[in-house]
Write a protein that holds these residues in place. Structure first.
Motif, PDB file in Angstrom:
ATOM      1  N   LYS A  93       0.829  -1.210   0.000  1.00 37.54           N
ATOM      2  CA  LYS A  93       0.000   0.000   0.000  1.00 37.54           C
ATOM      3  C   LYS A  93       0.862   1.259   0.000  1.00 37.54           C
ATOM      4  N   ALA A  94       1.907   1.231   0.818  1.00 35.57           N
ATOM      5  CA  ALA A  94       2.765   2.404   0.968  1.00 35.57           C
ATOM      6  C   ALA A  94       3.648   2.646  -0.247  1.00 35.57           C
ATOM      7  N   HIS A  95       3.829   1.618  -1.091  1.00 27.27           N
ATOM      8  CA  HIS A  95       4.760   1.730  -2.213  1.00 27.27           C
ATOM      9  C   HIS A  95       4.088   1.609  -3.579  1.00 27.27           C
ATOM     10  N   ILE A  96       2.786   1.783  -3.623  1.00 24.39           N
ATOM     11  CA  ILE A  96       2.102   1.704  -4.919  1.00 24.39           C
ATOM     12  C   ILE A  96       2.636   2.737  -5.916  1.00 24.39           C
ATOM     13  N   PRO A  97       2.890   3.989  -5.520  1.00 27.28           N
ATOM     14  CA  PRO A  97       3.453   4.945  -6.493  1.00 27.28           C
ATOM     15  C   PRO A  97       4.800   4.481  -7.054  1.00 27.28           C
ATOM     16  N   GLU A  98       5.639   3.905  -6.194  1.00 28.27           N
ATOM     17  CA  GLU A  98       6.951   3.428  -6.661  1.00 28.27           C
ATOM     18  C   GLU A  98       6.796   2.207  -7.584  1.00 28.27           C
ATOM     19  N   ILE A  99       5.874   1.330  -7.235  1.00 25.67           N
ATOM     20  CA  ILE A  99       5.637   0.155  -8.074  1.00 25.67           C
ATOM     21  C   ILE A  99       5.128   0.584  -9.447  1.00 25.67           C
ATOM     22  N   GLU A 100       4.223   1.544  -9.457  1.00 19.61           N
ATOM     23  CA  GLU A 100       3.698   2.056 -10.728  1.00 19.61           C
ATOM     24  C   GLU A 100       4.806   2.711 -11.543  1.00 19.61           C
ATOM     25  N   LYS A 101       5.690   3.417 -10.873  1.00 16.98           N
ATOM     26  CA  LYS A 101       6.811   4.066 -11.558  1.00 16.98           C
ATOM     27  C   LYS A 101       7.713   3.031 -12.217  1.00 16.98           C
ATOM     28  N   GLU A 102       7.998   1.940 -11.505  1.00 15.23           N
ATOM     29  CA  GLU A 102       8.851   0.887 -12.059  1.00 15.23           C
ATOM     30  C   GLU A 102       8.195   0.253 -13.288  1.00 15.23           C
ATOM     31  N   ALA A 103       6.897   0.016 -13.218  1.00 16.93           N
ATOM     32  CA  ALA A 103       6.191  -0.582 -14.348  1.00 16.93           C
ATOM     33  C   ALA A 103       6.177   0.360 -15.551  1.00 16.93           C
ATOM     34  N   LYS A 104       5.869   1.633 -15.301  1.00 14.64           N
ATOM     35  CA  LYS A 104       5.820   2.605 -16.388  1.00 14.64           C
ATOM     36  C   LYS A 104       7.182   2.777 -17.044  1.00 14.64           C
ATOM     37  N   LYS A 105       8.230   2.681 -16.242  1.00 15.35           N
ATOM     38  CA  LYS A 105       9.585   2.845 -16.779  1.00 15.35           C
ATOM     39  C   LYS A 105       9.861   1.813 -17.870  1.00 15.35           C
ATOM     40  N   ILE A 106       9.472   0.578 -17.629  1.00 10.33           N
ATOM     41  CA  ILE A 106       9.700  -0.476 -18.614  1.00 10.33           C
ATOM     42  C   ILE A 106       8.820  -0.265 -19.846  1.00 10.33           C
ATOM     43  N   VAL A 107       7.568   0.109 -19.636  1.00  9.52           N
ATOM     44  CA  VAL A 107       6.658   0.352 -20.760  1.00  9.52           C
ATOM     45  C   VAL A 107       7.230   1.427 -21.674  1.00  9.52           C
ATOM     46  N   GLU A 108       7.725   2.506 -21.090  1.00 12.09           N
ATOM     47  CA  GLU A 108       8.288   3.600 -21.884  1.00 12.09           C
ATOM     48  C   GLU A 108       9.593   3.203 -22.538  1.00 12.09           C
ATOM     49  N   GLN A 109      10.443   2.464 -21.820  1.00  8.21           N
ATOM     50  CA  GLN A 109      11.708   2.011 -22.400  1.00  8.21           C
ATOM     51  C   GLN A 109      11.493   1.134 -23.624  1.00  8.21           C
ATOM     52  N   GLU A 110      10.405   0.378 -23.615  1.00  5.82           N
ATOM     53  CA  GLU A 110      10.104  -0.515 -24.727  1.00  5.82           C
ATOM     54  C   GLU A 110       9.377   0.202 -25.865  1.00  5.82           C
ATOM     55  N   GLY A 111       9.177   1.508 -25.711  1.00  6.17           N
ATOM     56  CA  GLY A 111       8.596   2.297 -26.792  1.00  6.17           C
ATOM     57  C   GLY A 111       7.083   2.347 -26.840  1.00  6.17           C
ATOM     58  N   TYR A 112       6.431   2.059 -25.718  1.00  6.16           N
ATOM     59  CA  TYR A 112       4.968   2.076 -25.688  1.00  6.16           C
ATOM     60  C   TYR A 112       4.470   3.253 -24.853  1.00  6.16           C
ATOM     61  N   SER A 113       3.232   3.643 -25.119  1.00  5.35           N
ATOM     62  CA  SER A 113       2.623   4.748 -24.368  1.00  5.35           C
ATOM     63  C   SER A 113       1.403   4.267 -23.581  1.00  5.35           C
ATOM     64  N   TYR A 114       1.347   2.966 -23.326  1.00  8.13           N
ATOM     65  CA  TYR A 114       0.207   2.426 -22.576  1.00  8.13           C
ATOM     66  C   TYR A 114       0.143   3.021 -21.172  1.00  8.13           C
TER      67      TYR A 114
END
Length: 212
Positions: A93-114
């Motif tokens: 619960k306390a780290h949801i923003p960080e978890i979301e950041k880690e997930a988004k980082k990979i999505v963007e690195q792979e060239g997606y805008s999902y």
């Protein structure tokens, strides 16, 4: 002694009825046991669920990369203070923003805008097998990561107790996590959900349904 045909038919009908009734009773008893086991397990575990944008090869590959990134982040940051289910939930619960950041980082690195959505919520799961552990269908609390539309096949594991693969090729789950699961279940319940079970959950009543 010759028994009239009509009586033979009556006797056969009675016997068939008894066999059918016994079968129905047995099925209902098994279904009740499965439900009780599921409800108990739901109170003792926290699942991890990653949904791909779609079933295309590219989106499925992206899902796995996001999974690897988030699992790696959690392994690095979840310390000894997350030795219980409540502690693990509080950490997530306390780290949801960080978890979301880690997930988004990979999505963007792979060239997606999902878009990426990360939530801790109760989710309905079908029956799923993970390594040599089978979880009955039902409602469980889960850390849920949805990539894009979230319409693709999902990947899942269990954050608490830790049943996430340590060997993805041979689908080996950590023994320590299985020991914790065994400690919170009865012997019969643990037998029901493991591959060496005398009782199995997927038995001949329900078929063999396996999701990714």
């Amino acid at each position: 002694m010759n028994i009239p045909g009509k009586y033979i038919r009556i006797i056969l009908a009675v016997l068939a009825g008894l066999l059918l009734t016994g079968g129905v009773v047995r099925v209902r008893a098994v279904e009740t046991k499965v439900q009780e086991t599921q409800e108990h397990m739901a109170d003792e575990v926290l699942r991890f669920h990653v949904l791909a944008n779609s079933d295309t090869k590219e989106d499925q590959n992206l899902k796995m990369k996001v999974k690897d990134q988030v699992i790696g982040y959690l392994e690095e940051t979840m310390g000894p203070e997350t030795e219980s289910l409540d502690e693990t939930k509080e950490f997530v619960k306390a780290h949801i923003p960080e978890i979301e950041k880690e997930a988004k980082k990979i999505v963007e690195q792979e060239g997606y805008s999902y878009p990426v959505k990360v939530r801790l919520e109760k989710t309905d799961f079908p029956e799923k097998t993970y390594g040599d552990v089978t979880f009955p269908a039902g409602t469980y609390e889960a850390l849920r990561i949805e990539i894009g539309n979230g319409d693709g096949k999902n990947w899942w594991c269990v954050l608490y107790p830790n049943l996430c693969f340590i060997d993805t090729v041979h689908a080996v789950v950590p023994e320590k996590g299985k020991e914790k699961l065994q400690n919170v279940l009865t012997d019969d319940e643990y037998d029901m959900v493991t591959a060496t079970s005398r009782f199995r959950i997927r038995w001949f009543f329900f078929g063999d349904r396996k999701d990714e």
